[in-house]
Every structure is written in C-alpha cells, then in structure tokens.
Design a protein around this motif. Structure first.
Motif, PDB file in Angstrom:
ATOM      1  N   MET A 232       0.825  -1.206   0.000  1.00  0.00           N
ATOM      2  CA  MET A 232       0.000   0.000   0.000  1.00  0.00           C
ATOM      3  C   MET A 232       0.861   1.259   0.000  1.00  0.00           C
ATOM      4  SD  MET A 232      -2.931  -1.315  -0.149  1.00  0.00           S
ATOM      5  CE  MET A 232      -3.941   0.151   0.063  1.00  0.00           C
ATOM      6  N   GLY A 233       2.188   1.070  -0.032  1.00  0.00           N
ATOM      7  CA  GLY A 233       3.092   2.210  -0.066  1.00  0.00           C
ATOM      8  C   GLY A 233       3.450   2.766   1.295  1.00  0.00           C
ATOM      9  N   LYS A 234       3.149   2.024   2.353  1.00  0.00           N
ATOM     10  CA  LYS A 234       3.431   2.479   3.715  1.00  0.00           C
ATOM     11  C   LYS A 234       4.762   1.906   4.188  1.00  0.00           C
ATOM     12  CE  LYS A 234       1.489   2.526   8.406  1.00  0.00           C
ATOM     13  NZ  LYS A 234       0.383   2.035   9.283  1.00  0.00           N
ATOM     14  N   LEU A 235       5.538   2.724   4.906  1.00  0.00           N
ATOM     15  CA  LEU A 235       6.826   2.296   5.430  1.00  0.00           C
ATOM     16  C   LEU A 235       6.645   1.132   6.397  1.00  0.00           C
ATOM     17  CD1 LEU A 235       9.876   3.168   5.392  1.00  0.00           C
ATOM     18  CD2 LEU A 235       9.382   4.427   7.495  1.00  0.00           C
ATOM     19  N   VAL A 236       7.394   0.056   6.173  1.00  0.00           N
ATOM     20  CA  VAL A 236       7.312  -1.129   7.027  1.00  0.00           C
ATOM     21  C   VAL A 236       8.168  -0.919   8.267  1.00  0.00           C
ATOM     22  CG1 VAL A 236       7.847  -3.593   7.201  1.00  0.00           C
ATOM     23  CG2 VAL A 236       6.869  -2.677   5.081  1.00  0.00           C
ATOM     24  N   VAL A 237       7.609  -1.261   9.424  1.00  0.00           N
ATOM     25  CA  VAL A 237       8.339  -1.213  10.687  1.00  0.00           C
ATOM     26  C   VAL A 237       8.279  -2.601  11.313  1.00  0.00           C
ATOM     27  CG1 VAL A 237       8.485  -0.174  12.982  1.00  0.00           C
ATOM     28  CG2 VAL A 237       7.737   1.214  11.033  1.00  0.00           C
ATOM     29  N   LEU A 238       9.414  -3.107  11.778  1.00  0.00           N
ATOM     30  CA  LEU A 238       9.430  -4.416  12.415  1.00  0.00           C
ATOM     31  C   LEU A 238       8.576  -4.401  13.680  1.00  0.00           C
ATOM     32  CD1 LEU A 238      13.225  -5.321  12.091  1.00  0.00           C
ATOM     33  CD2 LEU A 238      11.339  -6.180  10.695  1.00  0.00           C
ATOM     34  N   PRO A 239       7.635  -5.347  13.840  1.00  0.00           N
ATOM     35  CA  PRO A 239       6.722  -5.334  15.000  1.00  0.00           C
ATOM     36  C   PRO A 239       7.436  -5.328  16.345  1.00  0.00           C
ATOM     37  CG  PRO A 239       5.925  -6.870  13.343  1.00  0.00           C
ATOM     38  CD  PRO A 239       7.294  -6.416  12.876  1.00  0.00           C
ATOM     39  N   THR A 240       8.491  -6.114  16.488  1.00  0.00           N
ATOM     40  CA  THR A 240       9.187  -6.171  17.776  1.00  0.00           C
ATOM     41  C   THR A 240       9.900  -4.861  18.074  1.00  0.00           C
ATOM     42  OG1 THR A 240       9.501  -8.547  17.466  1.00  0.00           O
ATOM     43  CG2 THR A 240      10.824  -7.491  19.162  1.00  0.00           C
ATOM     44  N   VAL A 241      10.445  -4.226  17.049  1.00  0.00           N
ATOM     45  CA  VAL A 241      11.067  -2.918  17.228  1.00  0.00           C
ATOM     46  C   VAL A 241      10.031  -1.906  17.703  1.00  0.00           C
ATOM     47  CG1 VAL A 241      12.125  -0.966  16.001  1.00  0.00           C
ATOM     48  CG2 VAL A 241      12.940  -3.297  15.585  1.00  0.00           C
ATOM     49  N   GLU A 242       8.885  -1.879  17.063  1.00  0.00           N
ATOM     50  CA  GLU A 242       7.837  -0.934  17.468  1.00  0.00           C
ATOM     51  C   GLU A 242       7.351  -1.214  18.888  1.00  0.00           C
ATOM     52  OE1 GLU A 242       3.539   0.903  15.992  1.00  0.00           O
ATOM     53  OE2 GLU A 242       4.551  -0.627  14.776  1.00  0.00           O
ATOM     54  N   LYS A 243       7.181  -2.484  19.231  1.00  0.00           N
ATOM     55  CA  LYS A 243       6.703  -2.861  20.565  1.00  0.00           C
ATOM     56  C   LYS A 243       7.646  -2.359  21.652  1.00  0.00           C
ATOM     57  CE  LYS A 243       5.812  -7.005  23.384  1.00  0.00           C
ATOM     58  NZ  LYS A 243       6.908  -6.778  24.367  1.00  0.00           N
ATOM     59  N   VAL A 244       8.941  -2.628  21.496  1.00  0.00           N
ATOM     60  CA  VAL A 244       9.915  -2.218  22.508  1.00  0.00           C
ATOM     61  C   VAL A 244      10.033  -0.701  22.549  1.00  0.00           C
ATOM     62  CG1 VAL A 244      12.344  -2.364  23.197  1.00  0.00           C
ATOM     63  CG2 VAL A 244      11.166  -4.388  22.309  1.00  0.00           C
ATOM     64  N   TRP A 245      10.007  -0.080  21.385  1.00  0.00           N
ATOM     65  CA  TRP A 245      10.111   1.388  21.294  1.00  0.00           C
ATOM     66  C   TRP A 245       9.006   2.069  22.098  1.00  0.00           C
ATOM     67  CZ3 TRP A 245      14.022   4.113  19.140  1.00  0.00           C
ATOM     68  CH2 TRP A 245      13.819   5.449  18.807  1.00  0.00           C
ATOM     69  N   ARG A 246       7.788   1.576  21.946  1.00  0.00           N
ATOM     70  CA  ARG A 246       6.638   2.197  22.622  1.00  0.00           C
ATOM     71  C   ARG A 246       6.634   1.940  24.121  1.00  0.00           C
ATOM     72  NH1 ARG A 246       2.847   4.274  19.256  1.00  0.00           N
ATOM     73  NH2 ARG A 246       2.937   3.698  17.033  1.00  0.00           N
ATOM     74  N   GLU A 247       7.346   0.922  24.568  1.00  0.00           N
ATOM     75  CA  GLU A 247       7.380   0.592  26.000  1.00  0.00           C
ATOM     76  C   GLU A 247       8.517   1.277  26.746  1.00  0.00           C
ATOM     77  OE1 GLU A 247       7.647  -3.632  25.997  1.00  0.00           O
ATOM     78  OE2 GLU A 247       5.497  -3.946  25.594  1.00  0.00           O
ATOM     79  N   MET A 248       9.389   1.968  26.039  1.00  0.00           N
ATOM     80  CA  MET A 248      10.544   2.593  26.671  1.00  0.00           C
ATOM     81  C   MET A 248      10.165   3.833  27.465  1.00  0.00           C
ATOM     82  SD  MET A 248      13.277   1.910  23.568  1.00  0.00           S
ATOM     83  CE  MET A 248      14.367   3.252  24.028  1.00  0.00           C
ATOM     84  N   GLU A 249      10.977   4.146  28.460  1.00  0.00           N
ATOM     85  CA  GLU A 249      10.768   5.338  29.289  1.00  0.00           C
ATOM     86  C   GLU A 249      11.167   6.591  28.514  1.00  0.00           C
ATOM     87  OE1 GLU A 249       9.454   5.367  32.296  1.00  0.00           O
ATOM     88  OE2 GLU A 249       9.295   3.176  32.450  1.00  0.00           O
ATOM     89  N   MET A 250      10.541   7.702  28.871  1.00  0.00           N
ATOM     90  CA  MET A 250      10.834   8.963  28.197  1.00  0.00           C
ATOM     91  C   MET A 250      12.312   9.331  28.330  1.00  0.00           C
ATOM     92  SD  MET A 250       9.456  11.181  26.297  1.00  0.00           S
ATOM     93  CE  MET A 250       9.834  12.790  25.610  1.00  0.00           C
ATOM     94  N   THR A 251      12.912   9.046  29.494  1.00  0.00           N
ATOM     95  CA  THR A 251      14.315   9.393  29.697  1.00  0.00           C
ATOM     96  C   THR A 251      15.248   8.555  28.826  1.00  0.00           C
ATOM     97  OG1 THR A 251      14.310   7.914  31.625  1.00  0.00           O
ATOM     98  CG2 THR A 251      14.039  10.282  32.043  1.00  0.00           C
ATOM     99  N   ASP A 252      14.758   7.413  28.314  1.00  0.00           N
ATOM    100  CA  ASP A 252      15.561   6.641  27.373  1.00  0.00           C
ATOM    101  C   ASP A 252      15.815   7.430  26.088  1.00  0.00           C
ATOM    102  OD1 ASP A 252      15.748   4.365  28.985  1.00  0.00           O
ATOM    103  OD2 ASP A 252      13.895   3.514  28.207  1.00  0.00           O
ATOM    104  N   PHE A 253      14.912   8.383  25.814  1.00  0.00           N
ATOM    105  CA  PHE A 253      15.046   9.192  24.605  1.00  0.00           C
ATOM    106  C   PHE A 253      15.706  10.537  24.868  1.00  0.00           C
ATOM    107  CE2 PHE A 253      11.225   6.550  24.150  1.00  0.00           C
ATOM    108  CZ  PHE A 253      11.549   5.829  23.011  1.00  0.00           C
ATOM    109  N   THR A 254      15.488  11.082  26.049  1.00  0.00           N
ATOM    110  CA  THR A 254      15.903  12.463  26.298  1.00  0.00           C
ATOM    111  C   THR A 254      17.291  12.597  26.919  1.00  0.00           C
ATOM    112  OG1 THR A 254      14.776  12.425  28.452  1.00  0.00           O
ATOM    113  CG2 THR A 254      13.525  13.257  26.568  1.00  0.00           C
ATOM    114  N   ALA A 255      17.818  11.524  27.510  1.00  0.00           N
ATOM    115  CA  ALA A 255      19.125  11.602  28.171  1.00  0.00           C
ATOM    116  C   ALA A 255      20.259  11.660  27.150  1.00  0.00           C
ATOM    117  CB  ALA A 255      19.315  10.403  29.090  1.00  0.00           C
ATOM    118  N   TYR A 256      21.342  12.337  27.521  1.00  0.00           N
ATOM    119  CA  TYR A 256      22.556  12.285  26.724  1.00  0.00           C
ATOM    120  C   TYR A 256      23.141  10.873  26.769  1.00  0.00           C
ATOM    121  CZ  TYR A 256      23.303  17.351  26.085  1.00  0.00           C
ATOM    122  OH  TYR A 256      23.222  18.666  25.709  1.00  0.00           O
TER     123      TYR A 256
END
Length: 414
Positions: free
Chosen positions: A50-74
């Motif tokens: 359908m022309g939509k970017l494919v994302v690996l399900p396990t990658v998306e699952k873990v990404w969404r479960e991560m803490e905000m500080t996992d993204f914001t910390a140096y």
C-alpha cells in the motif's frame, strides 16, 4: 563575478544526488497522473504493497514501551557501553577469531563510513572501492580531503568479483602510498545486490596479507548496511571467521547501521566497529574515533542505542526480532525474484543478485534509459554504469513487466 563568503575549499560545492532527484521526479508524476499509475523504483526503504513504510513489529513494541528518559538523556560520546557490547555480539560474537574489539556509536552507517575515511586514510591520498558503489563514498572523501579511486568490480561476463582488477588497483595505489583504506560493501551490495563468495573473500584477504607483509598499513572497511537482507544470519556473517591471525598492520573495520535491518532509518544510529590482533591498535581506535565523535555530532541518539540493548539482552525479544527480520527479508526477496525471473525471460542482463534492496542493470547510457522509462511512468535511479531498481519499495504487482520495459528502453536507445 558572484560574491562568495565560503572558504576556498568549500566554494562551488553543490550536492547532486541521483537518488533524490529521481524520487523528486517521481513525486511530480504522482501529482500529475496519480500514485496508482506510477511505479517508484527509487526509494531505498521497504514499503508495503500500500506504499506504507514497514516497521518491524518487535522494534515498534519495545520502542513504545521505553521510558521517556531513554530518549531524552545524553549518551556517552563513544556510545552506551552496553550498546558496544551488543555490537560486538552482532558483528564479531560468532566469529572464531582471537583478537581485540571496540566500537563507537555513529550517525547511522554513513557516520561510520565518515569516521573510517577521516581517520584511516591520509589527506590528499586515495581510498579504494568498487566502480559500482554508493555515491556518498565520494562525497565523504571530498569532505575529508581524500580521493576516491575505484576498481572494476565484475569480470567481463558480469558473473563474479573481478579479483584481478582489485589486485591491480591495490598494487597501483600502494606503489605511491604507505597505507590504504579499502571499502567493500558486502553482502547485499548497494546498488547491485551482490555478495562476495567464500573463495572471493579468501583471495581478497590473501592480497591484503601480501601487501601487509611488505610493511604497508591496510584498513579494510566492510559496509554491512543491508546484511540482514542477504541470507540466513549465520551464513550472512560467516565471512567474519576469515579475519583471525591477521598481522597487526591490517585493521578490520565494520560500518553497522540500524536503518535498514531495524527499520529505524530516521533515528540515524549505527556504529563503527574495529577488530585487530593488536591491543594497541584498538586502544588507538577508541581514542581517535572518540575525538571525531566529539568534533562532529558530540553524541548519538540515546533512544535507538537503548532499544538495541533491550532487544539483545532479552532472549525472547531477540528471537522475536530475528523472526521479524527473516519475514522482512523473505518479503523483499519475493519481490526481487519476480524481477530476476522476468529479466531472464526477456533477456535483460542484470548483475547477479544475491540479496538486499536493489538490483542493477548495466547500461551504456543510464540517464537516457531512465528518462525513456518515464514514458511508462517508471522511475528508477541512473548511476554511472547502469540503472538501479529498488525492488524493496515497489508493490509486487507493479514489479511485473518492469524488467521488459527496461529491456525495451535499452534496445530503443541502441
């Protein structure tokens, strides 16, 4: 005369990228004719039908479960320690080689290539890669004050790696240089989909060892950006077993990327990994590349590094991820098989495809061939030696007939 404020080495720089230009032309056609009538073979990402970017399900699952500080910390300048540990397990963990290892986190595979060229080729001297190659190698060389030299990658009948041309070019450059950085993109080579065989690897290593025995310093950078799309994991990475027992003046570098194999293109996270039989060479690698990290991006995406750590510390997540990667590899392979089969049926000559995102079609006038394909609303990327077809992004139904239309365009222009 036009006024300029740029430094003399930066005057008249203008980036022309065939990939983005081809994609831009395709977008204009979509606006005019509609997406359903246009075939886009330019994009180096996996899109679904359908022309939509494919994302690996396990990658998306873990990404969404991560803490905000996992993204914001140096993150530390060289990368999170456990990230380096994960890179080791991925790249060299299964290899039966004794030696020393280290890595630094980089801005995708491109950042890894940048650091290798910046730190392992002398300014004003040449880096060597194949004539079929990713054009950004040349841009990075120019940016860092190096030249890019190429060797003829394939033999005359386009069936295998041209070991004679490789050997001759290495010999030529080492006649005038004391050191040489060699870049080999394998397996799942961009833009051809080729992979060096075990026999070809053995010959490459023998040539390198021969020159090392003469006192030359040789760094071999292996660009593995598409490796998860090459073959079953153990098979794809098996060439790493060949690097044991190398002399201290041979350094193995690996440009690792999370973009393709983890469907995290926009997070710009990768690593430059190094392996040597000499502990001091690896200590130098750590300090030299830490300097370059600080001088370019300071530190790398904390979230993506944390994601990789979580995936590889948890056995269940690691198994789920690998299953996802196999499914995605098979998905891309099924598209490639359509093109390869139809190319054979219609007599279209292609570079032997072993895996990856792209298939390459040799052509004497690639730009004109691509322009002719626009008549059929097919958009591919013209390269110096041929046409790059991105089977990774084309819906399966749109791949049918593309090989024949490329053959017709080539024949029309003869």
């Amino acid at each position: 005369m036009t006024n300029t404020m740029a430094a003399s080495h930066a005057v008249n720089r203008k980036l022309t990228d065939a990939i983005f230009e081809a994609n831009a032309a395709c977008k204009e056609a979509v606006k005019k004719f509609g997406a359903e009538k246009v075939t886009n073979a330019t994009i180096g990402t996996v899109l679904d039908d359908m022309g939509k970017l494919v994302v690996l399900p396990t990658v998306e699952k873990v990404w969404r479960e991560m803490e905000m500080t996992d993204f914001t910390a140096y993150a530390p300048i060289s990368g999170i320690y456990d990230y380096s540990d994960s890179i080791y397990n991925l790249v060299f963990g299964a290899a039966n080689c004794e030696g020393f290892f280290n890595s630094v986190a980089t801005a995708g595979g491109t950042g890894a290539i940048h650091h290798a060229i910046a730190n392992y080729a002398e300014r004003g001297e040449s880096v060597l890669t194949s004539d079929w190659c990713w054009g950004t190698y040349k841009v990075i060389c120019a940016e860092t004050g190096k030249n890019l030299e190429t060797f003829k990658m394939f033999n005359d009948d386009l069936t295998g790696f041209n070991i004679t041309a490789f050997s001759d070019k290495v010999e030529e450059l080492l006649q005038v240089q004391k050191s040489l950085l060699i870049i080999l993109n394998t397996p799942a080579h961009n833009p051809t989909g080729y992979a060096l065989s075990d026999e070809e690897w053995d010959k490459v290593i023998e040539i390198i060892k021969t020159h090392a025995a003469k006192g030359k310093k040789i760094s071999l950078l292996i660009d593995v950006a598409y490796i998860e799309f090459a073959a079953e994991k153990k098979v794809a990475w098996s060439f790493m077993n060949k690097f044991g027992g190398l002399p201290a003046n041979v350094l193995i570098l690996v440009a690792f990327s999370m973009s393709k194999s983890y469907t995290l293109y926009g997070q710009r996270t990768g690593a430059l990994a190094a392996f040597s039989t000499d502990r001091d060479v690896i200590k130098e690698f750590e300090e030299t590349n830490k300097w370059s990290c600080r001088a370019t991006w300071s530190n790398i995406n904390h979230g993506a590094q944390t994601l990789l750590i979580k995936l590889y510390k948890n056995k269940k997540l690691r198994e789920d991820l690998e299953n996802d990667q196999v499914k995605l590899r098979d998905f891309v392979k099924s598209r490639a098989e359509i093109f390869v089969d139809e190319a054979e049926s219609c007599g279209l000559k292609i570079i032997p495809y072993k895996g990856g995102f792209f298939i390459a079609v040799p052509a004497e006038n690639p730009a004109e061939v691509c322009k002719k394909l626009h008549d059929d609303l097919i958009f591919a990327v013209p390269l110096k030696l041929g046409v790059r077809v991105a089977v990774c992004s084309m819906p399966s139904e749109k791949i049918h007939g593309v090989a024949e239309k490329i053959k017709n365009a080539i024949d029309f222009l003869k």
